[in-house]
Design a protein around this motif. Structure first.
Motif, mmCIF file in Angstrom:
data_model
loop_
_atom_site.group_PDB
_atom_site.id
_atom_site.type_symbol
_atom_site.label_atom_id
_atom_site.label_comp_id
_atom_site.label_asym_id
_atom_site.label_seq_id
_atom_site.Cartn_x
_atom_site.Cartn_y
_atom_site.Cartn_z
ATOM 1 N N UNK A 112 52.402 4.069 -72.399
ATOM 2 C CA UNK A 112 52.500 5.526 -72.279
ATOM 3 C C UNK A 112 52.222 5.977 -70.847
ATOM 4 N N UNK A 113 51.255 5.339 -70.195
ATOM 5 C CA UNK A 113 50.936 5.718 -68.817
ATOM 6 C C UNK A 113 52.123 5.441 -67.886
ATOM 7 N N UNK A 114 52.754 4.283 -68.064
ATOM 8 C CA UNK A 114 53.907 3.942 -67.227
ATOM 9 C C UNK A 114 55.094 4.855 -67.524
ATOM 10 N N UNK A 115 55.322 5.145 -68.800
ATOM 11 C CA UNK A 115 56.427 6.035 -69.169
ATOM 12 C C UNK A 115 56.224 7.427 -68.572
ATOM 13 N N UNK A 116 55.007 7.940 -68.651
ATOM 14 C CA UNK A 116 54.734 9.261 -68.090
ATOM 15 C C UNK A 116 54.962 9.280 -66.580
ATOM 16 N N UNK A 117 54.582 8.214 -65.919
ATOM 17 C CA UNK A 117 54.790 8.122 -64.470
ATOM 18 C C UNK A 117 56.283 8.089 -64.132
ATOM 19 N N UNK A 118 57.039 7.268 -64.866
ATOM 20 C CA UNK A 118 58.471 7.135 -64.598
ATOM 21 C C UNK A 118 59.221 8.426 -64.919
ATOM 22 N N UNK A 119 58.759 9.155 -65.929
ATOM 23 C CA UNK A 119 59.357 10.464 -66.239
ATOM 24 C C UNK A 119 59.045 11.452 -65.115
ATOM 25 N N UNK A 120 57.810 11.459 -64.660
ATOM 26 C CA UNK A 120 57.407 12.390 -63.604
ATOM 27 C C UNK A 120 58.179 12.145 -62.313
ATOM 28 N N UNK A 121 58.522 10.881 -62.054
ATOM 29 C CA UNK A 121 59.247 10.536 -60.832
ATOM 30 C C UNK A 121 60.756 10.646 -60.984
ATOM 31 N N UNK A 122 61.237 10.944 -62.198
ATOM 32 C CA UNK A 122 62.671 11.146 -62.403
ATOM 33 C C UNK A 122 63.462 9.899 -62.734
ATOM 34 N N UNK A 123 62.776 8.759 -62.925
ATOM 35 C CA UNK A 123 63.492 7.532 -63.267
ATOM 36 C C UNK A 123 63.818 7.465 -64.761
ATOM 37 N N UNK A 124 63.034 8.170 -65.568
ATOM 38 C CA UNK A 124 63.288 8.272 -67.002
ATOM 39 C C UNK A 124 63.242 9.739 -67.407
ATOM 40 N N UNK A 125 63.856 10.029 -68.535
ATOM 41 C CA UNK A 125 63.754 11.365 -69.125
ATOM 42 C C UNK A 125 63.418 11.209 -70.600
ATOM 43 N N UNK A 126 62.695 12.193 -71.120
ATOM 44 C CA UNK A 126 62.471 12.259 -72.560
ATOM 45 C C UNK A 126 63.681 12.926 -73.197
ATOM 46 N N UNK A 127 64.135 12.379 -74.296
ATOM 47 C CA UNK A 127 65.248 12.993 -75.000
ATOM 48 C C UNK A 127 64.794 14.297 -75.646
ATOM 49 N N UNK A 128 65.732 15.211 -75.904
ATOM 50 C CA UNK A 128 65.355 16.537 -76.408
ATOM 51 C C UNK A 128 64.479 16.524 -77.657
ATOM 52 N N UNK B 293 62.227 14.458 -78.281
ATOM 53 C CA UNK B 293 60.932 13.887 -77.890
ATOM 54 C C UNK B 293 60.615 12.579 -78.610
ATOM 55 N N UNK B 294 61.613 11.947 -79.185
ATOM 56 C CA UNK B 294 61.357 10.714 -79.937
ATOM 57 C C UNK B 294 61.732 9.453 -79.159
ATOM 58 N N UNK B 295 62.294 9.609 -77.980
ATOM 59 C CA UNK B 295 62.693 8.429 -77.226
ATOM 60 C C UNK B 295 62.954 8.761 -75.775
ATOM 61 N N UNK B 296 63.344 7.719 -75.024
ATOM 62 C CA UNK B 296 63.535 7.856 -73.584
ATOM 63 C C UNK B 296 64.925 7.366 -73.183
ATOM 64 N N UNK B 297 65.380 7.841 -72.026
ATOM 65 C CA UNK B 297 66.647 7.401 -71.455
ATOM 66 C C UNK B 297 66.490 7.385 -69.941
ATOM 67 N N UNK B 298 67.444 6.751 -69.259
ATOM 68 C CA UNK B 298 67.384 6.698 -67.806
ATOM 69 C C UNK B 298 67.555 8.087 -67.212
ATOM 70 N N UNK B 299 66.817 8.351 -66.150
ATOM 71 C CA UNK B 299 66.896 9.628 -65.463
ATOM 72 C C UNK B 299 67.808 9.575 -64.252
ATOM 73 N N UNK B 300 67.863 10.694 -63.532
ATOM 74 C CA UNK B 300 68.778 10.831 -62.398
ATOM 75 C C UNK B 300 68.494 9.809 -61.297
ATOM 76 N N UNK B 301 67.236 9.572 -61.003
ATOM 77 C CA UNK B 301 66.915 8.682 -59.885
ATOM 78 C C UNK B 301 67.200 7.226 -60.201
#
Length: 249
Positions: A50-66, A68-76
């Motif tokens: 969870x800590x790594x996911x939150x960091x990667x989301x904050x940096x734009x490498x991942x996004x939470x899906x609408x 909120x049940x999963x993740x996908x690659x982000x813009x960066x």
């Protein structure tokens, strides 16, 4: 002169490796992968995940899906790879178009060059399944079964045999036997395994120089017709796949 960067602490390289592993897992599993699935696949503690996911989301490498049940690659994340052209050559598109004119089925061309299913030419009149769904659950699609049948160990390429419909094959021994038939017959099929109202037939396309699997040509239609395809239909499918081989090498 810029100051020298601070030296890495003993724990930082491990944290970087873990973050990269999380990114790789999201790529491999496809959009919608959950924190629990990532934690289980990488054998990381849930809190660390969870800590790594939150960091990667904050940096734009991942996004939470609408939802909120999963993740996908982000813009960066797109900046980490060289862009890949997925449009097949005009001659290949013409062959696919010719097959569409001869059959009433949906006709789809997919590449396996990256080790996963990438749709090159999906039939616009018979829209194919979502590409992320095909990539994440290869055991439930004909194109996915072609890819799994080519693996030395298909189990290493599948993250759980999830049951998507009542017809999805989720028994490993049964799937193993089916993949063996796929290799022998050079034909894969699924009858309502991804969506109950649609089936699919697919044949492999191999590189003409070294014989490696590079693509698959698929027909989608009613599950009952997929279960008992006529010989003429299969001959046309294989004939067009053979014509595509030198163009996709």
């Amino acid at each position: 002169m810029s100051p020298d960067p601070a030296p890495l602490s003993g724990r930082q390289p491990k944290a970087v490796r873990s973050a990269l592993a999380v990114l790789e897992e999201v790529v491999a599993a496809g959009p919608g992968v959950t924190a629990k699935e990532i934690s289980g696949a990488l054998k990381l503690p849930p809190a660390t995940t969870y800590r790594l996911l939150n960091l990667l989301v904050a940096e734009g490498y991942l996004v939470r899906l609408p939802d909120l049940r999963g993740f996908a690659l982000g813009r960066r994340a797109a900046r980490l790879s060289v862009p890949v052209t997925t449009r097949p050559p005009a001659a290949a598109r013409a062959i696919v178009g010719h097959l569409r004119q001869q059959v009433r089925w949906g006709v789809h061309l997919a590449s396996f060059r990256t080790g996963r299913i990438v749709l090159l030419d999906g039939d616009p009149d018979h829209p194919p399944h979502d590409e992320a769904l095909l990539a994440r659950y290869p055991h439930a699609s004909a194109l996915g079964k072609l890819l799994l049948a080519d693996q030395a160990d298909w189990r290493a390429a599948v993250r759980g045999l999830r049951q998507l419909t009542a017809h999805t094959v989720i028994d490993a021994d049964r799937l193993d036997a089916e993949l063996a038939r796929c290799r022998e017959d050079r034909l894969a099929r699924q009858c309502g395994e991804l969506h109950a109202d649609r089936g699919c037939l697919a044949v492999p396309i191999h590189d003409v120089t070294d014989g490696t699997l590079v693509a698959g040509l698929a027909l989608s239609g009613p599950p009952d017709r997929v279960a008992e395809p006529n010989t003429e239909l299969l001959d046309r499918l294989r004939e067009h796949a053979a014509q595509l081989a030198p163009l996709l090498a």
